[in-house]
Design a protein around this motif. Structure first.
Motif, PDB file in Angstrom:
ATOM      1  N   SER A  72     -20.126  61.897   8.961  1.00  0.00           N
ATOM      2  CA  SER A  72     -20.758  63.173   8.608  1.00  0.00           C
ATOM      3  C   SER A  72     -20.626  63.458   7.122  1.00  0.00           C
ATOM      4  O   SER A  72     -21.557  63.984   6.493  1.00  0.00           O
ATOM      5  CB  SER A  72     -20.146  64.321   9.421  1.00  0.00           C
ATOM      6  N   ASN A  86     -32.971  64.827   6.456  1.00  0.00           N
ATOM      7  CA  ASN A  86     -31.976  64.621   7.504  1.00  0.00           C
ATOM      8  C   ASN A  86     -31.472  63.185   7.475  1.00  0.00           C
ATOM      9  O   ASN A  86     -32.239  62.246   7.270  1.00  0.00           O
ATOM     10  CB  ASN A  86     -32.578  64.908   8.891  1.00  0.00           C
ATOM     11  N   ASN A  88     -28.948  61.088  10.150  1.00  0.00           N
ATOM     12  CA  ASN A  88     -28.197  61.189  11.389  1.00  0.00           C
ATOM     13  C   ASN A  88     -26.898  60.393  11.253  1.00  0.00           C
ATOM     14  O   ASN A  88     -26.932  59.165  11.166  1.00  0.00           O
ATOM     15  CB  ASN A  88     -29.033  60.641  12.550  1.00  0.00           C
ATOM     16  N   ASP A  90     -24.733  59.625  13.369  1.00  0.00           N
ATOM     17  CA  ASP A  90     -24.391  58.807  14.527  1.00  0.00           C
ATOM     18  C   ASP A  90     -25.213  57.527  14.624  1.00  0.00           C
ATOM     19  O   ASP A  90     -24.767  56.552  15.243  1.00  0.00           O
ATOM     20  CB  ASP A  90     -24.567  59.625  15.810  1.00  0.00           C
TER      21      ASP A  90
END
Length: 398
Positions: A72, A86, A88, A90
Motif C-alpha cells: 500500500s 489508481n 491496486n 494487491d
C-alpha cells in the motif's frame, strides 16, 4: 553446468581492475572513486531506527508478496508521484529485493524458448549489464539500440528490423538512463508502446534513478505515467522496476518493487514463490516508512544539485560537458580514448571512473560507449569538487 554461462562477459568493474592493475596513483593525492554507482550519502536515521525496531521480524518467514502495508505504501507513492488514478496494491505491486535482482529474474519468467523462433531481448546500448546476462541465461539473443549524442541519446527503434522486432519478447528500457541520464519523452514511450502492441513483447522499465533530478517542478516522466496519459488502462505488457537504493541511500537494504500489468505480475509472483526471494520482514517495515516520506528525498536531491552545479562550472571550459536530464552520472566525452583517459585519471589524478566502452557492445558497426567515461557523482560534495578539479587539470594536457 549451464552452457549459457560461457556467454557472459566479465563485469565492467572486473575489466576496470584489469585495466588499472599495472598503475600506481600519485601517493600525494587521496584516492577518489567515482566509478561505481553506489550512493554514499548518509542513510536517514528514521529508516535505520525502523529497521532496528522491527528486527524481531527475523523470527518469521516472510511471504513473497510482502505485507499489505508495504504494498500500500508503494502503491500510494506511485499514484502520488506519477499522478495515477489508481494502483491496486494487491495485484499491481510486488516488493522485490532490489531492482537488480528483479530485473534479472524477470527475463527468466518472461522469455519463452518454446515458441518455435529464437527469442530476442532488446536493450539500449550502453546499458546495465544485468539486462544482457538475464537475456543470455534465459535463452534469448540480445539486440541493441545504440544511444548516440547526435540523436540526443534517443533509443531509435528503426535501428532494428521488423524481423528482429517480430522475435522480440522483452525490451529493457532504462529511463532516466544509466549512463546517459536521458529521460524518455511521452512521444518516445508512445512509439515503444505501439511496437509492443504490434509485436506483443513486454516492456521492463528500469526507473531506479527516477528520484534524482534537478527541477523540483518537473520530475522525470515515468512509464506508468506515460501509459495512463496515453489511455492505456491496466498498463498492458508494461512492468516498471523501482528502488530505494538511490532514492533513500539504502543500497544495502536491497529493497525495491515491480509494478504494472496485473496479468504479468500474477505469473511473475508464481515464479518468485519458487525463486525464494521474499523480502526480510525488518527490511519490509523500514521500506514502508521510506516510501512514505519525501523530505529526505528532496534533501538528497539538493546534494546532487550542488555537485552537478560545481561539475558544470569546473569542467565547462575544458570538456564538452552537459547536464543529464536526471540521475547521478556525468556521461563525459573524452579528449582521447576512454580507456586511455581512465588510465591517466587514475595514475596522475587518483580519480577512478569507468570507460564508456565497458558499458556497451559493438552494434550496428560501432561501440556507442567509446570516447565517453561514466562519472558517478556519489561521493561527498567536497570530494566531488576535488575530483572535478583534477579531471580538469589532466584534461588540459590533451
Amino acid at each position: 553446468m549451464n552452457s549459457s554461462l560461457e556467454n557472459l562477459q566479465p563485469y565492467p568493474f572486473q575489466k576496470l581492475a584489469k585495466l588499472l592493475e599495472d598503475l600506481s596513483p600519485d601517493a600525494s593525492l587521496s584516492p577518489i572513486g567515482l566509478h561505481i554507482g553506489e550512493p554514499r550519502h548518509a542513510t536517514p536515521e528514521f529508516i535505520k531506527r525502523e529497521l532496528i525496531n522491527r528486527i524481531e521480524g527475523l523470527a518469521h518467514y516472510p511471504t513473497t508478496l510482502g505485507t499489505s502495508w508495504l504494498r500500500s505504501s508503494i502503491a500510494t507513492w506511485l499514484a502520488r508521484r506519477y499522478h495515477l488514478s489508481n494502483v491496486n496494491p494487491d495485484t499491481e505491486v510486488i516488493p522485490v529485493n532490489g531492482s537488480r535482482e528483479a530485473l534479472f529474474a524477470f527475463a527468466q519468467a518472461v522469455v519463452d524458448t518454446h515458441v518455435g523462433v529464437a527469442p530476442v531481448v532488446v536493450c539500449q546500448n550502453p546499458f546495465y549489464q544485468i539486462y544482457e546476462g538475464a537475456a543470455l541465461l534465459a535463452g534469448a539473443t540480445p539486440h541493441f539500440l545504440n544511444l548516440l549524442p547526435e540523436n540526443n541519446f534517443s533509443p531509435d527503434c528503426a535501428q532494428l528490423s521488423d524481423a528482429v522486432w517480430a522475435r522480440t519478447q522483452l525490451a529493457y528500457i532504462c529511463s532516466p538512463n544509466n549512463p546517459t541520464g536521458r529521460v524518455l519523452s511521452l512521444e518516445e514511450w508512445q512509439h515503444l508502446f505501439a511496437l509492443s502492441d504490434r509485436y506483443g513483447f513486454v516492456i521492463a522499465a528500469d526507473e531506479c534513478y527516477s528520484e534524482i533530478y534537478f527541477d523540483e517542478d518537473h520530475p522525470p516522466l515515468g512509464a506508468l505515467e506515460a501509459a495512463e496519459k496515453l489511455g492505456r488502462s491496466g498498463f498492458p505488457r508494461l512492468v516498471v522496476f523501482g528502488s530505494l537504493s538511490k532514492r533513500s541511500n539504502v543500497p544495502g537494504m536491497r529493497s525495491g518493487f515491480v509494478a504494472g500489468d496485473a496479468t504479468i505480475l500474477k505469473k511473475f509472483l508464481l515464479y518468485r514463490t519458487y525463486h525464494g526471494s521474499a523480502m526480510n520482514p525488518a527490511v519490509q517495515a523500514a521500506s514502508t516508512v521510506a516510501w512514505s516520506d519525501e523530505q529526505h528525498v528532496a534533501e538528497n536531491r539538493d546534494l546532487y544539485r550542488e555537485k552537478f552545479a560545481s561539475a558544470m562550472k569546473i569542467l565547462g571550459d575544458t570538456l564538452p560537458v552537459s547536464m543529464p536530464d536526471a540521475g547521478f552520472y556525468l556521461w563525459l566525452k573524452t579528449p582521447v580514448s576512454d580507456v586511455e583517459f581512465c588510465r591517466h585519471l587514475y595514475h596522475e589524478g587518483g580519480v577512478t571512473v569507468l570507460p564508456g566502452s565497458y558499458l556497451a557492445r559493438e552494434a550496428h558497426g560501432t561501440n556507442p560507449g567509446e570516447n565517453f567515461v561514466r562519472v558517478a557523482l556519489v561521493a561527498p560534495v567536497a570530494e566531488c569538487v576535488e575530483a572535478m578539479e583534477r579531471i580538469q587539470q589532466i584534461s588540459r594536457k590533451f
